[in-house]
Motif scaffolding. Structure first.
Motif, PDB file in Angstrom:
ATOM      1  N   LEU A 331       0.865  -1.102   0.016  1.00  0.00           N
ATOM      2  CA  LEU A 331       0.097   0.156   0.039  1.00  0.00           C
ATOM      3  C   LEU A 331       0.861   1.333  -0.040  1.00  0.00           C
ATOM      4  O   LEU A 331       0.607   2.335  -0.686  1.00  0.00           O
ATOM      5  N   THR A 332       1.937   1.328   0.733  1.00  0.00           N
ATOM      6  CA  THR A 332       2.718   2.319   0.659  1.00  0.00           C
ATOM      7  C   THR A 332       3.662   2.675  -0.485  1.00  0.00           C
ATOM      8  O   THR A 332       3.332   3.828  -1.162  1.00  0.00           O
ATOM      9  N   GLU A 335       0.869   4.017  -2.742  1.00  0.00           N
ATOM     10  CA  GLU A 335       0.603   5.530  -2.643  1.00  0.00           C
ATOM     11  C   GLU A 335       1.910   6.561  -3.083  1.00  0.00           C
ATOM     12  O   GLU A 335       1.651   7.530  -3.677  1.00  0.00           O
ATOM     13  N   GLU A 336       3.116   5.736  -3.082  1.00  0.00           N
ATOM     14  CA  GLU A 336       4.140   6.728  -3.618  1.00  0.00           C
ATOM     15  C   GLU A 336       4.236   6.786  -4.885  1.00  0.00           C
ATOM     16  O   GLU A 336       4.531   7.898  -5.610  1.00  0.00           O
ATOM     17  N   CYS A 338       1.335   6.788  -6.903  1.00  0.00           N
ATOM     18  CA  CYS A 338       0.086   7.517  -7.099  1.00  0.00           C
ATOM     19  C   CYS A 338       0.670   9.039  -7.043  1.00  0.00           C
ATOM     20  O   CYS A 338       0.273  10.135  -7.936  1.00  0.00           O
ATOM     21  N   LYS A 339       1.492   9.437  -6.156  1.00  0.00           N
ATOM     22  CA  LYS A 339       1.914  10.694  -5.908  1.00  0.00           C
ATOM     23  C   LYS A 339       2.608  11.195  -7.101  1.00  0.00           C
ATOM     24  O   LYS A 339       2.526  12.324  -7.680  1.00  0.00           O
ATOM     25  N   LEU A 354      -5.570   4.126  -7.236  1.00  0.00           N
ATOM     26  CA  LEU A 354      -6.093   4.382  -5.897  1.00  0.00           C
ATOM     27  C   LEU A 354      -7.307   3.853  -5.403  1.00  0.00           C
ATOM     28  O   LEU A 354      -7.867   3.119  -4.291  1.00  0.00           O
ATOM     29  N   TYR A 361      -7.097  -0.797   1.598  1.00  0.00           N
ATOM     30  CA  TYR A 361      -6.864   0.238   2.594  1.00  0.00           C
ATOM     31  C   TYR A 361      -7.748   0.048   3.923  1.00  0.00           C
ATOM     32  O   TYR A 361      -7.260   0.063   5.017  1.00  0.00           O
ATOM     33  N   LYS A 371      -5.463   7.001   7.409  1.00  0.00           N
ATOM     34  CA  LYS A 371      -5.023   6.587   6.092  1.00  0.00           C
ATOM     35  C   LYS A 371      -6.051   6.482   5.074  1.00  0.00           C
ATOM     36  O   LYS A 371      -5.882   6.840   3.861  1.00  0.00           O
ATOM     37  N   GLU A 374      -7.243   9.824   4.068  1.00  0.00           N
ATOM     38  CA  GLU A 374      -6.274  10.435   3.289  1.00  0.00           C
ATOM     39  C   GLU A 374      -6.485   9.947   1.966  1.00  0.00           C
ATOM     40  O   GLU A 374      -6.290  10.806   0.929  1.00  0.00           O
ATOM     41  N   THR A 375      -6.623   8.626   1.637  1.00  0.00           N
ATOM     42  CA  THR A 375      -6.833   8.095   0.341  1.00  0.00           C
ATOM     43  C   THR A 375      -8.066   8.509  -0.600  1.00  0.00           C
ATOM     44  O   THR A 375      -8.040   8.944  -1.528  1.00  0.00           O
ATOM     45  N   ASN A 378      -7.399  12.003  -1.346  1.00  0.00           N
ATOM     46  CA  ASN A 378      -6.653  11.944  -2.610  1.00  0.00           C
ATOM     47  C   ASN A 378      -7.371  11.942  -3.919  1.00  0.00           C
ATOM     48  O   ASN A 378      -7.268  12.621  -4.888  1.00  0.00           O
TER      49      ASN A 378
END
Length: 403
Positions: A331-332, A335-336, A338-339, A354, A361, A371, A374-375, A378
């Motif tokens: 998942l981390t 996330e990275e 996707c950013k 996502l 998640y 978390k 936050e998803t 985003n």
């Protein structure tokens, strides 16, 4: 002969007859007491040996058990056995014996490596160090002197790495240097040959490299990491898995020096070893792939855009296949990635990724978790610019409920 014998017998009897009865009784009692005293002494010695045999046997058993528990990754149980070894060593050797200090040193190292408890490691290491320094130089043999030097290497290394865990680079560097100097002293005593040591020259080089990084001495750190790599290659070859973490640390250091090209080269070497040692679908390869993707991204060069995407995808696939889609590392990394996609204009790709991971998640963190919120936030940020207002509002409502 018969006359002499008869005379001797007569003389002996006549002398006996001259000794008073109470004196004869006293002599007999003294003889009996002497025999009893000797027998008692022998019995006490035998009992002492018997009493000591049991703790010594238990100590040997405990030491063997530790190795097995560590092999089976039962770290807490192994640490408990190390505590037992300290107690048994006190019984067998005595509080002030160097072997008791050695047991304390092993316990300190156990708290550091098995439990990750630097405070406890430091406490026991200091206690053992004080005992050993008092004994050093007063040993009965050169072999004992060598053993004590070996224990001091372990203690100084433990203290250095414990300080490093507590982000005290200066103190860490001081003790790791002491460990290095003591190792050199031991090497000289052994005429250049070291055997049976828990701490190797490679361990010291890595520790000193990390401590140098902590005090911002980058060139010094580089020299230590290069030495560690040379030691591994000399001992195990240039495709050893032990090189993976070293190349990762060198890459991190080169990134601090803004040498992104060199950092990428080190990570490519690590990736190549990972694939050959663990296959492409493994957690180890997943980790290095993610680092390589971020290294390409950090370079900021447009020609590296494809490489960033390729290695992020490789990392996510490796993590999903081996650790599962709900795993923290998976998942981390998503996330990275996707950013990075959003920063590079691919909001649609980020949204799809996502959205497909949202269920994971929720499973991993729960519905009412920061978390997850936050998803969702985003996702809503991606929807707004696309004019998908309704979707975005639904996402934000879920965020507000979660909080």
């Amino acid at each position: 002969m018969g006359i002499l014998s008869s005379c001797f017998s007569h003389t002996h009897r006549s002398q006996q007859s001259k000794i008073p009865a109470h004196k004869q009784t006293d002599e007999l009692c003294f003889t009996c007491e002497s025999r009893e005293s000797e027998e008692e002494s022998r019995t006490e010695e035998e009992e002492t040996i018997d009493c000591m045999a049991l703790p010594k046997h238990k100590l040997d058993q405990s030491q063997k058990k530790i190795a097995q528990l560590i092999k089976e990754k039962m770290n807490t149980e192994a640490n408990k056995e190390l505590i037992r070894c300290v107690i048994l060593s006190r019984i067998v050797f005595g509080q002030e014996h160097w072997k008791c200090a050695q047991a304390l040193a092993n316990l300190a190292y156990g708290y550091l490596t098995l439990r990750g408890f630097p405070a406890q490691a430091k406490k026991h290491a200091e206690s053992a160090k004080n005992k050993l320094l008092a004994l050093k130089g007063n040993m009965a043999s050169e072999e004992e002197e060598k053993e004590i030097l070996g224990v001091l290497v372990l203690l100084y290394y433990t203290l250095g790495m414990a300080w490093l865990l507590q982000k005290r680079g200066k103190e860490a560097y001081f003790y790791l240097q002491k460990a290095d100097r003591t190792m050199k002293e031991l090497t000289e005593l052994n005429k250049g040959y070291i055997y049976g040591m828990q701490i190797t020259e490679k361990d010291l080089a890595v520790g000193l490299g990390r401590a140098s990084l902590a005090i911002h001495r980058l060139n010094l750190a580089l020299s230590y990491f290069e030495k560690a790599i040379d030691d591994v290659i000399a001992a195990k070859g240039d495709n050893s898995p032990d090189l993976i973490s070293l190349y990762q640390e060198l890459a991190q250091m080169e990134q601090l020096r803004r040498n992104h090209g060199q950092a990428i080269q080190y990570l490519k070497q690590a990736y190549s070893i990972c694939v050959s040692s663990f296959t492409e679908i493994s957690p180890q390869t997943g980790e290095v792939s993610a680092l390589l993707a971020k290294a390409y991204a950090m370079s900021g060069e447009s020609q590296h855009r494809d490489a960033v995407e390729i290695y992020f995808v490789k990392s996510i696939n490796a993590y999903k296949a081996t650790l599962g889609p709900e795993n923290y590392e998976t998942l981390t990394t998503i996330e990275e990635f996707c950013k990075w996609l959003v920063q590079n204009g691919d909001k649609q790709g980020a949204y799809r990724l996502l959205k497909s991971s949202l269920k994971s998640y929720v499973i991993n963190y729960g519905v009412y978790n920061e978390k997850v919120a936050e998803t969702l936030y985003n996702l809503s940020r991606i929807c707004f610019p696309k004019g998908e207002i309704r979707k975005a509002i639904q996402m934000l409502r879920k965020v507000s409920k979660g909080r």
